[in-house]
Design an enzyme around this catalytic site. Structure first.
Site, PDB file in Angstrom:
ATOM      1  N   HIS A   2       0.815  -1.216   0.000  1.00 17.16           N
ATOM      2  CA  HIS A   2       0.000   0.000   0.000  1.00 17.16           C
ATOM      3  C   HIS A   2       0.849   1.268   0.000  1.00 17.16           C
ATOM      4  CE1 HIS A   2       0.406   0.141   4.496  1.00 17.16           C
ATOM      5  NE2 HIS A   2       0.227   1.430   4.293  1.00 17.16           N
ATOM      6  N   ASP A  18      -0.348  -7.456   1.746  1.00 18.18           N
ATOM      7  CA  ASP A  18       0.171  -6.084   1.741  1.00 18.18           C
ATOM      8  C   ASP A  18       1.689  -6.142   1.887  1.00 18.18           C
ATOM      9  OD1 ASP A  18       0.419  -3.386   1.796  1.00 18.18           O
ATOM     10  OD2 ASP A  18      -0.597  -3.073   3.730  1.00 18.18           O
ATOM     11  N   GLY A  73       2.732   6.966   8.233  1.00 20.54           N
ATOM     12  CA  GLY A  73       4.126   7.237   7.888  1.00 20.54           C
ATOM     13  C   GLY A  73       5.055   6.099   8.271  1.00 20.54           C
ATOM     14  N   SER A  85       4.142   2.988   7.720  1.00 24.77           N
ATOM     15  CA  SER A  85       3.778   1.900   6.809  1.00 24.77           C
ATOM     16  C   SER A  85       4.988   1.317   6.095  1.00 24.77           C
ATOM     17  CB  SER A  85       2.808   2.418   5.750  1.00 24.77           C
ATOM     18  OG  SER A  85       1.540   2.552   6.323  1.00 24.77           O
TER      19      SER A  85
END
Ligand SMILES: *[C@@H]1O[C@H](CO)[C@@H](O)[C@H](O)[C@H]1NC(C)=O
Ligand SMILES: *[C@@H]1O[C@H](CO)[C@@H](O)[C@H](O)[C@H]1NC(C)=O
Ligand SMILES: *[C@@H]1O[C@H](CO)[C@@H](O)[C@H](O)[C@H]1NC(C)=O
Ligand SMILES: *[C@@H]1O[C@H](CO)[C@@H](O)[C@H](O)[C@H]1NC(C)=O
Ligand SMILES: *[C@@H]1O[C@H](CO)[C@@H](O)[C@H](O)[C@H]1NC(C)=O
Length: 346
Positions: free
Chosen positions: A150, A194, A294, A296
Site C-alpha cells: 500500500h 500487503d 508514515g 507503513s
C-alpha cells in the site's frame, strides 16, 4: 492466586490437572495460531484434514472452519525448516551482528523514543516525488528492501535512504529505485498480501551503518510475552512527522482477540494467518505503543543474539495507539517463497 500458591497447586495436582484447567479457560484459536499440545509442547492450529496424526492423538480443538474442525497439530521437527527457510537462514548467516549496547524502549510505558545511531542498520526510508508520502522499508539483501504494497499508490517512489536516522539527512546515501515488485494478490479492501519489494538500481555496500536484516522463518505465532520492536519516521501523536527515527516496544496480540475488534463498522477486516497483530503498553495519556501514519512498510523486528529478524511489515490498523485496536502487520514468514523468487533469484 499468587506465584507460590500456583506452584503449590502444581505440586499437589500435577501437570495433567493443570492442563485441563488451562483448557477450560483458553480462548478460541484460529487456523495458524499457536496452541498447546497434550504433551505440553507447542503446536499450530490446522484443519484436521491437514493433520492426521493429531486426530489420532485426540488433540485439542482450536475452532471449526465450516464443518471441519481446526485442531492443535504438532510440528514435525523439521516443519519450520523447509527449503525456503534454509535459503533465508543461509542469507542470515552472512548478516553481521549489531553489537550496539541498547536499551529496548522501556517496556513499562506506551511511549516511543529515538533510535540510537546504528541501532537499526537495515532501516530504509522511501522517498517520493511529492516529498510528502513517507514509508519505511527493511534492507533484506544488497539489492532489495521489503515494504508494504500500500506504499505505492499515486506518488512515485524515487530513492531509498539508508544508513541514517534522520529523514532529511543531507549526507544520507540515497539509492535510486529500479523497480517496485508489488504482490499481485494485494487487495486494498481486505488488506491481504500487503507486501512489496523495492529493487535498487545498484547494490548497496554493507558497513556498520548499513546491513541487511534476517527474515523470521517461523509461521508459528509468537507468544504474547515476546518483546518486539517497531520503528519508523511516522506520526507520533501530532500532525508533524518526526525527523528522527523513533522506536517502540510492542508484544504480539493473539489473532483471535485482535480479530474480535476488527468486526465492526468501518474496521471490518477478516484477518488471516498471513497477518499478525501487535500492540505496546499505554503511556500516561492512555496511548498504546503502535505504528502510525508514515510508519507503513516499516519493520516489526525480533532481536535474538544481537541479530534482528524481520517478523512483520506495518500494514494497517484503526487509528493509532487505540488500546482496543492492535496494529496489523503482514507476516513475513508467510511470504518466504514469494520473497525468495524475487530477491534471491539464483
Ligand atoms: C531434519 O533435518 C536435518 C537437516 O536436514 C536432518 O539431518 C534430520 O535428519 C531431519 N530430521 C528429521 C526428523 O527428519
Ligand atoms: C511522542 O509524543 C509524545 C506526546 O504524545 C511526547 O511526549 C514524546 O516526547 C514524543 N516522543 C518523541 C521521541 O518525539
Ligand atoms: C521535492 O524536493 C526536492 C528537493 O528538495 C525539490 O527539488 C522538488 O521540487 C520537490 N518536489 C515537490 C513536488 O515539492
Ligand atoms: C478484494 O477483496 C474483495 C472482498 O473479498 C473482493 O470483493 C474484491 O474483488 C477484491 N479486489 C481485488 C482487486 O481483488
Ligand atoms: C520483555 O521486556 C520486559 C521489560 O523490559 C522484560 O521484563 C521481559 O523479560 C521481556 N521478555 C522477554 C521474553 O524477553
Amino acid at each position: 492466586m499468587n506465584m507460590r500458591a500456583l506452584l503449590l497447586f502444581l505440586a499437589i495436582f500435577g501437570k495433567h490437572t493443570m492442563t485441563q484447567s488451562i483448557d477450560r479457560i483458553k480462548e478460541q484459536r484460529f487456523e495458524g495460531d499457536s496452541c498447546s499440545l497434550k504433551s505440553g509442547g507447542t503446536g499450530i492450529c490446522r484443519k484436521a484434514s491437514q493433520c492426521r496424526e493429531s486426530i489420532r492423538a485426540n488433540e485439542l480443538h482450536c475452532e471449526f472452519a465450516g464443518n471441519e474442525p481446526v485442531i492443535c497439530c504438532s510440528l514435525a521437527p523439521n516443519a519450520t525448516f523447509d527449503s525456503s527457510a534454509r535459503i533465508v537462514e543461509n542469507a542470515c548467516s552472512t548478516v553481521r551482528k549489531v553489537e550496539i549496547k541498547i536499551k529496548i524502549a522501556d517496556h513499562a510505558v506506551g511511549v516511543v523514543e529515538e533510535a540510537l545511531v546504528g541501532e537499526f542498520p537495515f532501516m530504509g526510508l522511501i522517498h517520493y516525488d511529492d516529498n510528502l508520502t513517507r514509508c519505511g522499508a527493511a534492507l533484506i539483501s544488497d539489492r532489495f528492501l521489503l515494504t508494504a504494497a500500500h506504499c505505492f499508490k499515486n506518488s512515485k517512489p524515487t530513492t531509498v535512504s539508508l544508513g541514517t536516522n534522520q529523514a532529511d539527512d543531507p549526507m544520507a546515501d540515497n539509492f535510486p529505485i529500479a523497480k517496485i515488485h508489488r504482490h499481485l494478490g494485494y487487495n486494498r479492501t481486505t488488506k491481504q498480501n500487503d507486501i512489496a519489494l523495492v529493487e535498487l538500481r545498484s547494490s548497496v555496500t554493507m558497513n556498520s551503518q548499513i546491513q541487511a536484516i534476517c527474515l523470521h522463518t517461523s509461521s508459528i505465532d509468537l507468544l504474547e510475552s515476546v518483546n518486539l520492536t517497531l520503528m519508523g519516521w511516522g506520526r507520533n501523536n501530532t500532525d508533524k512527522l518526526p525527523n528522527s527515527l523513533l522506536k517502540g516496544a510492542v508484544n504480539p496480540v493473539l489473532r483471535s482477540s485482535c480479530q474480535a475488534r476488527f468486526t465492526t463498522g468501518g474496521h471490518s477486516i477478516k484477518l488471516t494467518e498471513k497477518q499478525l497483530c501487535a500492540l505496546g503498553e499505554k503511556n500516561e495519556e492512555g496511548i498504546a505503543t503502535d505504528a502510525c501514519e508514515g510508519d507503513s512498510g516499516g519493520p516489526l523486528v525480533l532481536r535474538q543474539n544481537n541479530k534482528y529478524y524481520l517478523v512483520g511489515v506495518v500494514s494497517t490498523g484503526s487509528g493509532c495507539g487505540d488500546e482496543n485496536y492492535a496494529g496489523v502487520y503482514t507476516r513475513v514468514a508467510s511470504y518466504l517463497d514469494w520473497i525468495i523468487a524475487r530477491a534471491w533469484k539464483n
